[in-house]
Structures are given as structure tokens and as C-alpha cells.
Design a protein around this motif. Structure first.
Motif, PDB file in Angstrom:
ATOM      1  N   THR A 246       0.857  -1.180   0.000  1.00  0.00           N
ATOM      2  CA  THR A 246       0.000   0.000   0.000  1.00  0.00           C
ATOM      3  C   THR A 246       0.894   1.231   0.000  1.00  0.00           C
ATOM      4  O   THR A 246       2.003   1.191   0.538  1.00  0.00           O
ATOM      5  N   ARG A 247       0.408   2.307  -0.561  1.00  0.00           N
ATOM      6  CA  ARG A 247       1.181   3.559  -0.525  1.00  0.00           C
ATOM      7  C   ARG A 247       1.514   3.934   0.921  1.00  0.00           C
ATOM      8  O   ARG A 247       0.650   3.903   1.800  1.00  0.00           O
ATOM      9  N   GLY A 248       2.783   4.262   1.152  1.00  0.00           N
ATOM     10  CA  GLY A 248       3.214   4.681   2.473  1.00  0.00           C
ATOM     11  C   GLY A 248       3.730   3.565   3.353  1.00  0.00           C
ATOM     12  O   GLY A 248       4.300   3.824   4.414  1.00  0.00           O
ATOM     13  N   ARG A 250       6.209   0.345   4.321  1.00  0.00           N
ATOM     14  CA  ARG A 250       7.582  -0.083   4.047  1.00  0.00           C
ATOM     15  C   ARG A 250       8.089  -0.946   5.187  1.00  0.00           C
ATOM     16  O   ARG A 250       7.591  -0.883   6.312  1.00  0.00           O
ATOM     17  N   GLN A 272       4.417   1.562  -7.257  1.00  0.00           N
ATOM     18  CA  GLN A 272       3.274   2.284  -6.723  1.00  0.00           C
ATOM     19  C   GLN A 272       3.011   1.961  -5.258  1.00  0.00           C
ATOM     20  O   GLN A 272       2.776   2.865  -4.445  1.00  0.00           O
ATOM     21  N   ILE A 273       3.057   0.658  -4.895  1.00  0.00           N
ATOM     22  CA  ILE A 273       2.639   0.271  -3.548  1.00  0.00           C
ATOM     23  C   ILE A 273       3.639  -0.632  -2.827  1.00  0.00           C
ATOM     24  O   ILE A 273       3.432  -0.946  -1.653  1.00  0.00           O
ATOM     25  N   GLN A 277       8.397   1.770  -4.127  1.00  0.00           N
ATOM     26  CA  GLN A 277       7.854   3.135  -4.100  1.00  0.00           C
ATOM     27  C   GLN A 277       8.858   4.104  -3.472  1.00  0.00           C
ATOM     28  O   GLN A 277       8.801   5.304  -3.725  1.00  0.00           O
ATOM     29  N   TRP A 278       9.779   3.564  -2.661  1.00  0.00           N
ATOM     30  CA  TRP A 278      10.764   4.404  -1.982  1.00  0.00           C
ATOM     31  C   TRP A 278      12.013   4.638  -2.822  1.00  0.00           C
ATOM     32  O   TRP A 278      12.854   5.458  -2.456  1.00  0.00           O
ATOM     33  N   THR A 310       4.182  -7.656  -4.229  1.00  0.00           N
ATOM     34  CA  THR A 310       2.960  -6.878  -4.012  1.00  0.00           C
ATOM     35  C   THR A 310       1.712  -7.694  -4.303  1.00  0.00           C
ATOM     36  O   THR A 310       0.611  -7.282  -3.952  1.00  0.00           O
TER      37      THR A 310
END
Length: 340
Positions: A246-248, A250, A272-273, A277-278, A310
Motif C-alpha cells: 500500500t502507498r506509504g 515499508r 506504486q505500492i 515506491q521508496w 505486491t
């Protein structure tokens, strides 16, 4: 008034049920658990990666949103037009379920007739999600982990941590030492009991020390914070990363992806997720391309490798189809009239 009746050639291989006598197959958790087998799931998941690599299977954009209730709701969908396979999984994470003795991960898979849009099978998706993610992790280990892997560190003790370690012990039989890390730093006797006869398993007193002494790292947590220091990861380590979806979210520290050779299940999703994403500019290889021989990764002894998982809709669909076929062949499940 004349009702619409779909004409289907008898030799088409497609269902011949007309709208007035159509049925819907329901498979609850007990049916799914009875029908699942590791070998069948591994084969279905490998097929999903190969379909994805050959672009015969499509993965549609993921829906993944936080809810006011504190849960996270998502939809993963896709199709394989040449096989008449279409469907989706509605799933997410509801942490408050723990307080009432329930599983926080919840999922439902729906298979749909691509010719009419009508559902043909509804399946409890919790066991599917667990098994297919474990199988994906096993495929990553076959291709990326050191053959002499003898030690592992697992972050988390939930259903995904269990299945990842279960498949890892099958895939890398040289693993004899496992350390695990819990959120509160306390032992999890139930987790230890599951694996007590297969390896020496113990709670890690220090997460960085456990990482530094392990050939394999499995991260399977809710994924909201970094789990260890980048300096703890030694040359030659492989990491299977499950939590960031999910976004955010990690689990990995800054700087690790830049040091690693990265494999993903889907490049767009990972950026994206997933963990990628980082560091979205990082070079990545899709696992399906490795399985199909379209890409190669020659692991050097000092390489750090990361499999950023993912989850592909195609994994859910190929496993769900296997369950649907097995249920029809054995007479399991509940059939409901579903006229239209």
C-alpha cells in the motif's frame, strides 16, 4: 415477453447453462482448505507469472484505500482472454478484528464468465491469498536465494510469516537455524511450535544481530516502519519482502534497495505500492521474465537480492480456477440457483 437465452455451441468448452438454469458455486474456507495443495498452488502461481511475462494475462490497476473504520480495502483484478479467465479479489486488512478473535486479513475471490459478466464462483479468499503468496515467495527463493542458505530471520509471526517460512523450509532444506522478531519483543510459543520439528527456532534478542547472522530475511509485517538498520544486511543476503502493499508502507531501511539486485512481481505495482515506491528509479527485473528466460540474474556470492512482492491478481485467479475445477470434479462446495 421473450427471455434472452445465450446460445453456446456444445463443443465450445464453455458452460452450456442458459440464464434460467444457471448456478453459482460457493466455496467457503473449509472447502478451500480441503482442496488446496502446495504442488497445485505452486504450479498455478508459476503459470500466473508466465502469463504475465508473455502478456497473455492482464493485470488491471489496483484499488487500495484506507477506510474510516481503520481498515484498508483493495481490489485486484485481471483476465486471461485466451483462457476465458476473468475475475477479481476484494481484500484488505482490518486490524480491529484481532480484538474479537478474528483474522485481520480478509479476502473474497470472484470468478466471472467473460462472455456474459455473470459470476460463476465465489470463494473465500483468505487461504488463497496466504497460499499463493507463500508459493510466490518460494519461486523467488528458487531463483534468488543462495543454495547454501542455512539461516533465516523472520519478521512477524502471523499467517503470512508462517506460510513464507513453511515454503522456505521446503524450498531450502539446508535451513537449520531460524530466528524471529515480534512487534512486542515477546516469544510466540504457537509460532515456534509450528516449526519446532523442522528447524531450531528462537526469538531474536536483537533484530540487527539476527539480520546480520542470517542468509535469508523474510519480512511479513503490517509494514508501517523500518524493521532493521541497513548496515545489518550482509553481502550475500536474500530478502523476501511481503509487507509493503500500500502507498506509504515499508519494511526496508533507506539505502538497501540501492545496494541490492531487485526482482518484483509487477514493476508498475512495485513502484506504486511496494518497497520500490521508496526508490522508483531502481532497476528491477520481473520474476515472470526470469521464469520464462527473457531475463537472467547471475547471482554473485556477495550480491544482496530483494524480491519485492505486491501480489498479482493473476495469482489469485489461477489458484481460484484450480479450486473451482477441483470442487466440480469432486462434488464439493455449495451450488446456488443463479438465474438471470
Amino acid at each position: 415477453m421473450t427471455r434472452f437465452l445465450r446460445k453456446v455451441p456444445l463443443d465450445s468448452g464453455k458452460p452450456t447453462a442458459m440464464p434460467c438454469d444457471a448456478t453459482l458455486l460457493l466455496l467457503d474456507k473449509h472447502h478451500v482448505e480441503a482442496l488446496l495443495s502446495k504442488d497445485a498452488v505452486l504450479a498455478a502461481v508459476q503459470e500466473s507469472f508466465e502469463l504475465h511475462s508473455d502478456r497473455l494475462g492482464r493485470v488491471f490497476p489496483v484499488v487500495r484505500e484506507a477506510l474510516p473504520t481503520g481498515g484498508v480495502f483493495g481490489i485486484k483484478s485481471g483476465d486471461v482472454p485466451s483462457q476465458g479467465l476473468l475475475g477479481f479479489k476484494a481484500a484488505g486488512f482490518w486490524p480491529a478484528n484481532r480484538a474479537v478473535g478474528g483474522e485481520p486479513h480478509q479476502a473474497t475471490v470472484v470468478l466471472i464468465d467473460p462472455g456474459t459478466g455473470r459470476p460463476t464462483c465465489i470463494i473465500d479468499g483468505n487461504a488463497i491469498t496466504t497460499a499463493r503468496t507463500g508459493a510466490a515467495g518460494a519461486l523467488g527463493l528458487r531463483l534468488l536465494a543462495r543454495p547454501d542458505t542455512a539461516s533465516a530471520c523472520v519478521f512477524g509471526t502471523g499467517v503470512q510469516a508462517r506460510v513464507q517460512l513453511d515454503f522456505a523450509l521446503d524450498t531450502l532444506p539446508g535451513i537449520t537455524q531460524v530466528r524471529y522478531v515480534t512487534r512486542d519483543g515477546r516469544r510466540d510459543p504457537a509460532f515456534e511450535a509450528v516449526f519446532a520439528g523442522r528447524c531450531a527456532i528462537s526469538l531474536a534478542a536483537d533484530s540487527n544481530a539476527a539480520v546480520a547472522s542470517s542468509h535469508l530475511i523474510i519480512t511479513a509485517t503490517p509494514g508501517r516502519e523500518v524493521l532493521f538498520d541497513v548496515s545489518a544486511v550482509q553481502p550475500g543476503t536474500h530478502l523476501n519482502c511481503v509487507g509493503a502493499d500500500t502507498r506509504g508502507k515499508r519494511e526496508l531501511p533507506d539505502g538497501l534497495l540501492a545496494r541490492a539486485r531487485i526482482v518484483v512481481d509487477d514493476l508498475a505495482q512495485a513502484r506504486q505500492i511496494g518497497e520500490c515506491q521508496w526508490l522508483p528509479e531502481a532497476a528491477c527485473i520481473e520474476l515472470g521474465d526470469l521464469l520464462c528466460g527473457k531475463a537472467a540474474l547471475q547471482r554473485e556470492p556477495a550480491d544482496i537480492t530483494v524480491f519485492d512482492m505486491t501480489g498479482l491478481a493473476l495469482q489469485d485467479l489461477t489458484v481460484a480456477r484450480q479450486l473451482q475445477r477441483a470442487a466440480l470434479a469432486t462434488g464439493q462446495g455449495t451450488r446456488l440457483p443463479w438465474a438471470w
